[in-house]
Scaffold this active site. Structure first.
Site, mmCIF file in Angstrom:
data_model
loop_
_atom_site.group_PDB
_atom_site.id
_atom_site.type_symbol
_atom_site.label_atom_id
_atom_site.label_comp_id
_atom_site.label_asym_id
_atom_site.label_seq_id
_atom_site.Cartn_x
_atom_site.Cartn_y
_atom_site.Cartn_z
ATOM 1 N N GLU A 30 0.832 -1.211 0.000
ATOM 2 C CA GLU A 30 0.000 0.000 0.000
ATOM 3 C C GLU A 30 0.862 1.255 0.000
ATOM 4 O OE1 GLU A 30 -3.138 -0.300 -1.207
ATOM 5 O OE2 GLU A 30 -3.356 -1.757 0.399
ATOM 6 N N HIS A 31 0.546 2.161 -0.923
ATOM 7 C CA HIS A 31 1.270 3.434 -1.087
ATOM 8 C C HIS A 31 2.732 3.209 -1.486
ATOM 9 C CE1 HIS A 31 -1.811 6.363 0.296
ATOM 10 N NE2 HIS A 31 -2.300 5.286 0.862
ATOM 11 N N THR A 32 3.006 2.075 -2.067
ATOM 12 C CA THR A 32 4.341 1.810 -2.608
ATOM 13 C C THR A 32 4.424 2.110 -4.099
ATOM 14 O OG1 THR A 32 3.693 -0.507 -2.879
ATOM 15 C CG2 THR A 32 4.960 0.049 -0.902
ATOM 16 N N ALA A 118 -15.294 2.193 -2.005
ATOM 17 C CA ALA A 118 -14.852 1.187 -1.041
ATOM 18 C C ALA A 118 -13.361 0.897 -1.130
ATOM 19 C CB ALA A 118 -15.643 -0.108 -1.243
ATOM 20 N N SER A 123 -13.094 3.225 -10.033
ATOM 21 C CA SER A 123 -12.740 4.223 -11.047
ATOM 22 C C SER A 123 -11.829 3.629 -12.114
ATOM 23 C CB SER A 123 -12.079 5.435 -10.393
ATOM 24 O OG SER A 123 -10.923 5.057 -9.665
ATOM 25 N N GLU A 155 -6.979 9.429 -14.931
ATOM 26 C CA GLU A 155 -7.274 9.640 -13.517
ATOM 27 C C GLU A 155 -6.391 10.735 -12.923
ATOM 28 O OE1 GLU A 155 -8.427 7.154 -9.539
ATOM 29 O OE2 GLU A 155 -8.476 6.278 -11.536
ATOM 30 N N ASP A 167 -3.685 0.263 -9.893
ATOM 31 C CA ASP A 167 -5.080 -0.104 -10.115
ATOM 32 C C ASP A 167 -5.335 -0.477 -11.574
ATOM 33 O OD1 ASP A 167 -5.248 0.621 -7.491
ATOM 34 O OD2 ASP A 167 -6.373 2.462 -7.841
ATOM 35 N N TYR A 219 -4.471 11.817 0.366
ATOM 36 C CA TYR A 219 -3.600 10.979 -0.463
ATOM 37 C C TYR A 219 -2.445 11.821 -0.996
ATOM 38 C CZ TYR A 219 -2.477 7.413 -4.009
ATOM 39 O OH TYR A 219 -1.855 6.458 -4.762
#
Length: 374
Positions: A30-32, A118, A123, A155, A167, A219
């Protein structure tokens, strides 16, 4: 009612086809992604479906979730012109045009079962479904990674959400019973076996119903902290830093942010190593839990709803549990024995009831194929 049927009802003719792209669950990492690091998502069997046909005049976008259509011109649409959910559609068309690729006005109808808000990348699912439809309808030949890059540009630059590329890459490269191990520095993809049913396991997704928002500054603030920490450490990105170097940072907030990213990369590589070697997936449970602790303590992106869900799931027998997604709401994943799934679900639901919270929605995450014709 199928999306093709809905399309025919509102447009008066059948679509040229239906294209679909999955949501994603990030197993760990996560966030890498925007730190040139490693991520390990899976493409969900929940998908966004887009029925589409070439149109005369403007593009018209309709959705089963929205009462009113949105229109724009493919040849001229620009950032700021289309907002809300339809911006993800318009952004893809704009990104194709900015890349010098053919665009065309389309009639579109959107329908899907990826939960919105969620943290499951609804998106990116919409962007990739529109992108593969646009590719086919305009005869544009692009590979999976090229499409993912265009969807990400939509995005980032059109919608204004500063997300990394995980994503869209998961939505394009997903394969049933496989994880998508992605090195975000060079976009190298390796598919890692993840057939949980053969091991008597399930991966529960616990939608905590705590709204998940990425375009609210939090973010972006974390991303800016990471960039600053990398600058202070003298490395191109935090992927290149060591834990020892991170501990030398004198700014406590930056030290904690960087420590999460560096240790999270280590956890991703350890999970991949264990699964690649054919070890029982139960062995990755403690790494999932350690990831959640790091997100809570160092990166500070969890909220009470997700902390309670993760803790109660483990107390009820999960081998490991962690928040998944960008944070500040969204979902928790829990790795459980197949027969323990109902008990874990019941325990989390009861814990929410005790706190007067809306009941969570729980479903199984099943690794599925990526975007294409439905």
């Amino acid at each position: 009612m199928s999306v093709a049927t809905r399309f025919a009802e509102v447009y008066g003719h059948d679509p040229a086809g239906v294209w679909a792209a999955p949501g994603r669950v990030n197993l760990i990492g996560e966030h890498t992604d925007y730190n040139d690091g490693f991520v390990l998502p899976l493409a969900l069997d929940r998908r966004t479906r887009v029925a589409a046909e070439l149109a005369r005049g403007a593009t018209t976008v309709r959705s089963s979730r929205e009462a009113e259509p949105v229109t724009f011109a493919a040849e001229t649409v620009a950032p700021g012109e289309v907002t809300g959910w339809a911006a993800y559609v318009a952004g893809v068309v704009w990104a194709f045009r900015q890349a010098g690729l053919p665009v065309a006005d389309l009639d579109l109808f959107v329908q899907g079962d990826v939960p919105v808000g969620a943290g499951l990348s609804s998106s990116a699912s919409l962007e990739c479904a529109v992108a593969v439809a646009l590719c086919e309808l305009t005869g544009t030949g692009l590979d999976l990674t090229e499409i993912a890059h265009l969807a990400r540009r939509a995005e980032n630059e059109f919608v204004g959400a500063p997300t990394g590329g995980m994503d869209q890459m998961a939505a394009m490269h997903g394969v049933a019973d496989r994880l998508v191990f992605l090195d975000t520095r060079d976009d190298h993809v390796e598919l890692i076996p993840f057939a949980l049913a053969t091991h008597g396991l399930r991966l529960l997704v616990i939608d905590t119903r705590a709204p998940h928002q990425l375009v609210d500054g939090q973010y972006g603030a974390r991303r800016a902290d990471c960039a600053k920490a990398a600058e202070l450490l003298g490395v191109p990105a935090l992927r290149d830093a060591t834990v020892a170097a991170v501990e030398s940072l004198t700014d406590e907030r930056l030290r904690r942010r960087a420590r999460h990213v560096v240790t999270e990369d280590e956890r991703v590589l350890e999970v991949v190593g264990r699964l690649r070697a054919g070890k029982d997936p139960r062995a990755i449970g403690p790494l999932l839990s350690a990831s959640h602790t790091s997100m809570r303590e160092d990166f500070e992106i969890t909220v009470p709803h997700v902390d309670v869900a993760a803790a109660v799931a483990e107390e009820a027998g999960a081998h490991g549990a962690r928040m998944t997604g960008g944070g500040f709401g969204g979902c928790v994943i829990a790795l459980v024995d197949a027969e323990a799934g109902d008990g874990v679900t019941g325990a989390v639901t009861a814990a929410y009831a005790e706190r007067g919270w809306e009941p969570p929605v729980v479903f199984d995450a099943v690794a599925a194929d990526g975007a294409g014709r439905a």
